[in-house]
Structure formats: C-alpha cells, structure tokens
Design an enzyme around this catalytic site. Structure first.
Site: not given
Ligand code: CA
Length: 693
Positions: A106, A167, A290, A378
């Site tokens: 990013r 994760a 999540d 994001w």
């Molecule tokens: Ca995740």
C-alpha cells in the site's frame, strides 16, 4: 486543525493519507466542476506487473514514489512520468503463499533523504531517496511464522512504524517502531497475549490476558494483526492503531471459555514516543466474523451537541460507523452504514454492540451480513471539510459462518479459521454447482460509494457501482470526490450531490486510492491501476476488468494523451474428459476450497489475475502433479503443497478442476435453450436470496 497543512501548501502529497489526520482532502482548486471537462491523461507509466496495485503514492519535490506487487518501489518524475529509479527487494516468490489477499503493497513513507518500504517477506527497508539504493534493512518478523507486510509505514518522531498481517494462517499481532537512521528497534506493542505460562510483555498484555481462555489461541497465534491503518495526532502525541481479527476466527474455538479477547478488532491509542498503551475501544468484542478494525481512521473536530470535540472516525468491517473522542476513547456515536445482521445497535453507555440470534453459529450455520470482506475494507475513505461528509468505499455482502465439531491447526498455506466451510462436506455452498453459486454471489456482493454525515450519522447520497470491489477515495477542496472502480473507470463526483461529472476508461480494474499534487502551477490527479486484492482474486465479477497491465496514471487539465488499452480475449482450450468419480470430484472441491480458491477463485472460477484453472492448457494438465506437489512454478508464486497434499489429493483436485472446466465448455458450446432458462432461473433465485438476506 489539519496538521501538515504547511507542508501540503506546496502541492505535495507527503504522507500516506496526505496529512497526519489522514483526511485525503486535497486543498488544490484548479480541477473543479467548471474545469473538469478538460481533464485528460498527462502521462502513464507501466509497472510491468499484472497483479493487484493498492499503493497510495507519495509526491515530494516533483517526484512520485509508489510501490507495485511483490513490494517493488518506483520513483518517477511526477510531471512527465519518466522513471528515475526502481528497487526490487527480490521477495522469494514462495513467500506469496502466506499472503491472504494478493501480493500487494500500500505504499512507501518518505522522510528526509530516505524512502521506507515494508516488504511482503517481513523486511523493513530504507532506500536512498536519490538513487533507490538500500541504506539499511531489518527483519521485523519471525520467519518460522507466516507473517507478511502489505501496509504502508508511517513516520512518527524519529521512528518508522510498521505492523504485519497473517491472522488467517495463525500469527500473533504486533506493531514496531524502528529508528529512522539505523533501523534499530525502538519499541514493540503486542496486540494479543502470548503463552499465559510466560510473564506478559506489558501491563497492557496483563490486562488483555484476563479476557482470553483456553490454550488454542496462543498456540495458533491469536491474531490481532495491525496490517494497515495507523494515524498520528501530534497535539496529543498519540498513535492510533487499527487491530485485526482473531486467529482462528471462531471465538468458540479460539477462547472456549468466553471473554472479549483484547485487543482484537480494536482501535488502540499508544504513547507515540514509547509505544505504551493509553486507551482502547473494541468495535467487535470477541470477534468471530473477521471484523477487523484495521480500516482507515480519520482525525478531525466535530461539533457534537454544540461542543467541539477532537474525534477519530472509522468505518470498520463490522458495518458500524464510529465517532470516538480521540483524547479518551469514549464512544460518541455509532450507526450502521451498510445492512448488518449480527447486531441491532451499539449501546452508547457501555460502548458494546447488542448481538442478535444471528450472531450465534454454534449449532447451526448462519448467513450473516457483512461477510469477512466487510462493509468497508482497506480502501481508504476521505473527508471533505466543506461538505462535512465522509466518503466511504463501502460494500454490502453476506457470508456463511459455522462451528466445526473439531479443530486442528494446519501449517502451510491453509486458513485456520475454525469454520466448517473448508474441508467439511456439511458446507451447503460446497454442494451446489459453480454456476449457481456464482449467480447467487453476483447478487450478494455489491459495491457503492457512500457520502456519510458523521454528526447526524446518516447517509447523504450513494452511488452504486457495477462491481463489488472498488478503489479508495480522494476528495478536494474544489468540491470533488474521485474514485476508481473494478470495471476500469476513474470517476469524479460532485461532493454535495453525488452526481458523476467526469469519468475515464483505464481498461483495468482500480482498487488503489487516487491522490492529487501540483507542479509548475498545474494540478494533477494520479492513481495506480491494477486489479486484484482479496475480493479481486476470489470472485469473477462479471463487470470487473482484471489481469491487464499494471500502471501509474496521472491526469491534468488540457492533457489528451491516449492510453493503449489491451483487448484481452481469453480462449478456453477444450478440457480433458470429465471423471465419472463423483466422490473424487466432491473431495476435490473441498480441498480446492481449502487450499486453492483464495488465489484461483471461488468454486473453481478465476478472475483472470492469477491463473483461471478452467483455461489450463493440455501441457498444464499433464504437469498438474508437478505444479502442485513439486512446485515447478514456485518462481511465479505457486509453491509446492506437498506438505499438506498427496497424490490422491491432487487427483481429486484435478478431477474437480476438470469438472468445472467442462461445465464452462458445455455452456459455451451448447445452443440448448434450457441453459438460457436455467441461467435466468439462477438469476431470479439470486435476486430472491438477496431480498431475504
Ligand atoms: Ca482477516
């Protein structure tokens, strides 16, 4: 109020979100509703890539610094596009199997004569701003664990701050500060506790430990990765970090005795000099979906009931838009910005969400909104001071959540979620045809741009996109909002009304946020173009344009350079004959969904960024075992799965892939009326499903 305002007066874009507050509101006025009709392409630069491009470029002193896939760094003349230097950290392509959501990056941070990049394989590297030569390099992770870095570093005081991801596979999250000059570690803040038998690293970890139970979490890692958002408040000297989901996802497996599992899905405020805990706000206690709180955060001041409050704004995955007092972490307000099913509201007194019955997926599976992609992922949002609105690149989606009877931690390219939807045949979605599943998903995945009033906590306008997965957002003081979409258009909208007043076809899906800068009295709008990322890889969205040339584009008034847009026509080779072994195909489907679909697409249908296996050539079919088990394409990122799969497994997966390829082949080569009828039936079914969910 906006720190960094002095710096941006020169027309630069000096840090990730433009200023410390990360408002992404350019003060430049030349491109405005009256002039925008003459906005055209000034230059284009080919990055030489075809994967997802998510970087937010930095522009300082006429140079634009950005990143491509595999953490490659580019420095170009921001007026002409000419390449000044490039740097390739030569990431071992085998590390790509640890990247949940494409081999993306990013962007860089720039300070003084250094450019900093976080590398996919866990390194943090400082480059010489003039030459791109490395000045120092430090390893920020334990390479025995599947950590990755995709986020942009931030500069605070004399340190460069970076977190990590992983994760889904199973890691323990933390964030670190390194000395700008040397790369030495200054401080590290863990976001979740480690082995309870060892003494906690900090008072914060002592506090957090009391909110976890059992021994699965620390063996799997616990999650809580800080993989994207950070914001710094120079007045309060606080660094805010956005913390991710748990590992494994399922709270009943992760922490079977209950508990909130701090600091999962939280915004945590840290002392920016020492990294010590100051306050936290947990958006989703005991997250099991999540629902990361790693989404972009904006700092601003809002008049709340006649009182000016210093606030932090976030629209995390869980579907609530939060306004917090950023001095104390106190919840001011929270309302849903997309439809959700897991909670009714957030109690203002306690700051806690009120869960619904839909939140309980212990006995029966539940269809829950939002999906793990979130109401917002994001892609950065932006805030316009004049309209007072926040522009959110939002999504509406749904997913199935369930609890398996047993849980086994598996290392090696496997998502340890604690869900039934992987190897378990109970998954209802695994037993329907790919065509039906895709028809349903088409109606259950939507992307829209929302203009949100953070004081009234309500939507002012929205624009529905053709694709579910779209770009980050830029707004300008001239009353404009810029966003790219998955269909390959960069658009400008009126910030007050949402009317689309300009658009440009770039021929490839956009997920990155546009930025703006000025050189020699001319304003530019720049954006990275390259389809991919989590949703880009997973779903073959009919309107999305993927797999095209990765590019950095820059636009200005009066420019008219033409962009050569490739016409990519994919021709499917005739697939091998279907296997008649239904049990093998079914087993192959389950294995495919466990190990292959995150890159090659859900239900065997690829988006064309990574190989769509329905289009495999005769040669690839012959080499199938060598590709999957021997890793003969490891140099391209397709590692060997020999640690977790054997020859019987690959035979099943191969049978499944051939089955899916034949379904497409027959659809394309049959003139049977019933296929049209069947497809319209699926279309109606999908619409009906979306109505009820
Ligand atoms: Ca995740």
């Amino acid at each position: 109020m906006m720190s960094g305002a002095a710096k941006i007066a020169s027309g630069s874009w000096p840090s990730h979100g433009l200023n410390a507050a990360e408002t992404r509101e350019s003060p430049l006025l030349q491109i405005n509703p009256d002039t925008i009709s003459s906005l055209g392409l000034a230059w284009s630069f080919d990055t030489g890539t075809r994967r997802g491009l998510e970087a937010s470029p930095i522009i300082i002193d006429g140079v634009i610094y950005t990143t491509g896939d595999w953490s490659r760094v580019f420095a170009n003349n921001a007026k002409t596009g000419e390449l000044l230097w490039q740097y390739d950290p030569n990431v071992d392509r085998a590390w790509g199997v640890n990247a949940c959501c494409d081999v993306v990056n990013r962007g860089v941070a720039v300070e003084g004569n250094q450019v900093f990049v976080g590398v996919l394989d866990g390194r943090l590297i400082a480059l010489d701003i003039a030459t791109g030569k490395p000045l120092w390099e430090t390893l920020t992770i334990d390479r025995t664990k599947p950590y990755t870095i995709t986020g942009a570093p931030r500069i605070v005081h004399d340190t460069v701050i970076i977190g990590n991801g992983g994760a889904e596979y199973g890691v323990r999250g933390y964030i670190s500060a390194y000395e700008i000059k040397t790369g030495d570690l200054r401080w590290r803040f863990y976001t979740v506790p480690g082995n309870p038998a060892l003494s906690p690293e900090s008072n914060a970890m002592e506090m957090a430990q009391k909110t976890w139970t059992g021994d699965v979490f620390w063996k799997v890692g616990g999650g809580g990765t800080v993989w994207d958002s950070m914001t710094y408040d120079p007045e309060l000297d606080l660094l805010y970090i956005g913390v991710g989901n748990g590992a494994p996802w399922n709270r009943h497996i992760r922490s079977p005795g209950g508990g909130d599992n701090l600091f999962l899905s939280s915004i945590v405020a840290l002392n920016a000099k020492t990294g010590e805990y100051v306050w936290h706000y947990q958006t989703t206690p005991a997250d099991t979906w999540d629902y990361t709180a790693t989404q972009h955060m904006i700092l601003t001041e809002l008049a709340i009931n006649g009182e000016k409050r210093k606030v932090i704004l976030q629209a995390p995955k869980n579907g609530f838009f939060y306004v917090l007092d950023r001095t104390t972490g106190e919840l001011i307000s929270a309302e849903t910005y997309v439809p959700i099913t897991w909670a009714t509201h957030v109690d203002i007194e306690t700051g806690r969400p009120q869960e619904t019955d839909n939140a309980d997926h212990r006995v029966e599976f539940q269809l829950t909104k939002p999906a793990p992609f979130g109401g917002h992922n994001w892609q950065p949002m932006a805030m316009n001071q004049k309209t007072g609105l926040v522009y959110i690149p939002a999504m509406e989606n749904v997913s199935m959540y369930s609890t398996p009877e047993t849980f086994e931690y598996i290392q090696g390219g496997y998502w340890n979620l604690g869900q039934n939807d992987d190897l378990n045949a109970d998954n209802p979605m695994a037993n329907i045809s790919p065509t039906l599943a895709n028809a349903v998903m088409k109606h259950l995945l939507r992307g829209r741009l929302i203009a949100w009033d953070p004081i009234e906590q309500k939507e002012q306008w929205r624009v529905e996109h053709a694709t579910a997965w779209n770009g980050g957002v830029l707004t300008t003081a001239a009353g404009l909002v810029f966003q790219g979409d998955g269909a390959g258009y960069l658009s400008a909208f009126d910030a007050t009304t949402g009317e689309r007043i300009w658009r440009y076809n770039v021929g490839n899906g956009i997920i990155a946020p546009p930025v703006s800068y000025e050189i020699d009295g001319e304003q530019y709008i720049a954006v990275m173009v390259g389809w991919g990322g989590a949703v880009g890889l997973l779903f073959d969205q009919p309107e999305a344009v993927g797999g095209g040339k990765g590019r950095l584009l820059s636009f200005k008034l009066g420019a008219s350079k033409t962009l050569d847009i490739e016409q990519r026509i994919r021709i499917q080779p005739e697939p091998p004959t279907r296997s008649n072994n239904e049990a093998s195909v079914a087993k192959g489907a389950a294995l495919y969904n466990a190990y292959c679909m995150r890159c090659h697409g859900i239900n065997g249908i690829g988006s064309g960024v990574v190989a769509d296996l329905r289009y495999m050539t005769e040669g690839s079919h012959k080499l199938f075992d060598d590709i999957v088990l021997k890793g003969i394409f490891a140099g391209l990122g397709m590692v060997s799965f020999a640690e977790v799969l054997d020859e019987n497994d690959t035979a099943d997966i191969h049978n499944y892939v051939i089955d899916v390829a034949n379904e497409k082949w027959q659809d394309d080569h049959s003139s049977d009326l019933w296929i049209d009828i069947r497809n319209s039936f699926y279309d109606i079914l999908g619409k009906a499903a979306s109505f009820f969910l």
